[in-house]
Design an enzyme around this catalytic site. Structure first.
Site, PDB file in Angstrom:
ATOM      1  N   GLU A  63      10.944 -27.173 -57.185  1.00 12.18           N
ATOM      2  CA  GLU A  63       9.485 -27.241 -57.336  1.00 12.18           C
ATOM      3  C   GLU A  63       8.982 -27.725 -55.924  1.00 12.18           C
ATOM      4  O   GLU A  63       8.382 -28.703 -55.792  1.00 12.18           O
ATOM      5  CB  GLU A  63       9.071 -28.055 -58.344  1.00 12.18           C
ATOM      6  CG  GLU A  63       7.387 -27.772 -58.634  1.00 12.18           C
ATOM      7  CD  GLU A  63       7.067 -28.558 -59.874  1.00 12.18           C
ATOM      8  OE1 GLU A  63       6.349 -28.205 -60.823  1.00 12.18           O
ATOM      9  OE2 GLU A  63       7.274 -29.719 -59.896  1.00 12.18           O
ATOM     10  N   GLU A  80       6.569 -35.185 -68.299  1.00 13.77           N
ATOM     11  CA  GLU A  80       6.924 -35.706 -66.847  1.00 13.77           C
ATOM     12  C   GLU A  80       6.075 -36.710 -66.248  1.00 13.77           C
ATOM     13  O   GLU A  80       4.698 -36.426 -66.209  1.00 13.77           O
ATOM     14  CB  GLU A  80       6.691 -34.166 -66.118  1.00 13.77           C
ATOM     15  CG  GLU A  80       7.022 -34.535 -64.575  1.00 13.77           C
ATOM     16  CD  GLU A  80       6.786 -33.276 -63.779  1.00 13.77           C
ATOM     17  OE1 GLU A  80       7.275 -33.155 -62.717  1.00 13.77           O
ATOM     18  OE2 GLU A  80       5.687 -32.515 -64.160  1.00 13.77           O
TER      19      GLU A  80
END
Length: 267
Positions: free
Chosen positions: A244, A143
């Site tokens: 998130e 990520e």
């Protein structure tokens, strides 16, 4: 239609962690993700998933010493054996919890450190992890993270992450496309989704969302998420979208943005 997973590290923090599974299920979520499972026995987490009819979709490999500021060890020279041992533990948890994606955190790099040396370590560790994960049917994701939230994080841009995946060249290594991080670092989110979703190799393995700039609910801020959700559907993404974000107030009270999608799922 998009499928949304509650991130239990950021959402439902008004509850103790084991109680967040029930809260997410009550609000209509069918899947969860979170940063780390390692404080709890895997069997206990499996029981919570089963009890509340939830699917586990993602967690991170061990980050090193989080309390001392470490944010992953995969790119850190001299920590290779520690990485291998930690990754073995992550695979044990994934087997028990049933998730098919593991996020390998890269770690931090200081300006004076040798970036190419860190990159070489990172690629070797990712290749090692992907090989072991492939035997379990698990995909490794990496990520890009913005430098405002985590200054010094090794990986910041989508194109850089895609290049790493292509260089290693295995089917089960993909990019975790966090729209919040991408918008802060480089923007042009829709174009990057189109570019990377269509790749035959590398590509996008998992998507996460949050409002920009404050990381609250996705209906707050500068990003037009309804447009992006339609685009993600159009591009044929079949995975989960991880929520998130940090709710501005109570988690359940802020889920108005999710209601239309839940109604569609029940229709």
């Amino acid at each position: 239609m998009p499928r949304f997973a509650a991130n239990l590290s950021m959402m439902y923090t008004e509850f103790a962690f084991p109680e967040r599974f029930a809260a997410a299920a009550k609000d209509g979520f069918k899947a969860v993700e979170y940063l780390f499972p390692y404080e709890y026995p895997a069997a206990d987490l499996r029981r919570l998933l089963d009890e509340h009819g939830l699917e586990q979709v993602l967690f991170n490999t061990a980050p090193g010493n989080w309390a001392l500021g470490e944010r992953g060890i995969a790119s850190l020279p001299g920590r290779e054996e520690e990485f291998k041992q930690a990754f073995s533990t992550s695979l044990d948890y994934a087997r028990m919890l049933g998730n098919r994606h593991l996020h390998v955190m890269a770690g931090l790099i200081q300006p004076e450190q040798d970036r190419e040396k860190h990159r070489a370590v990172y690629l070797r560790n990712l290749a090692y992890a992907a090989l072991l994960a492939a035997r379990e049917g698990i995909t490794i994701v990496i990520e890009p993270i913005n430098t405002r939230d985590i200054p010094g994080y090794f990986l910041n841009r989508q194109d850089e992450a895609q290049e790493i995946c292509l260089e290693i060249g295995v089917e089960n290594l993909r990019v975790q496309f966090d729209i919040y991080h991408c918008q802060i670092v480089e923007g042009d989110v829709a174009t990057k989704l189109r570019r990377d979703m269509s790749r035959l190799h590398a590509g996008i393995g998992h998507i996460q969302i949050a409002g920009v700039p404050d990381r609250h609910e996705p209906d707050l801020g500068e990003v037009n998420y309804p447009y992006l959700f339609d685009l993600i559907d159009e591009l044929g993404y079949q995975g989960w979208i991880g929520c998130e974000y940090r709710p501005r107030a109570g988690t359940s009270a802020g889920l108005g943005w999710l209601a239309p999608w839940l109604r569609q799922a029940k229709a």
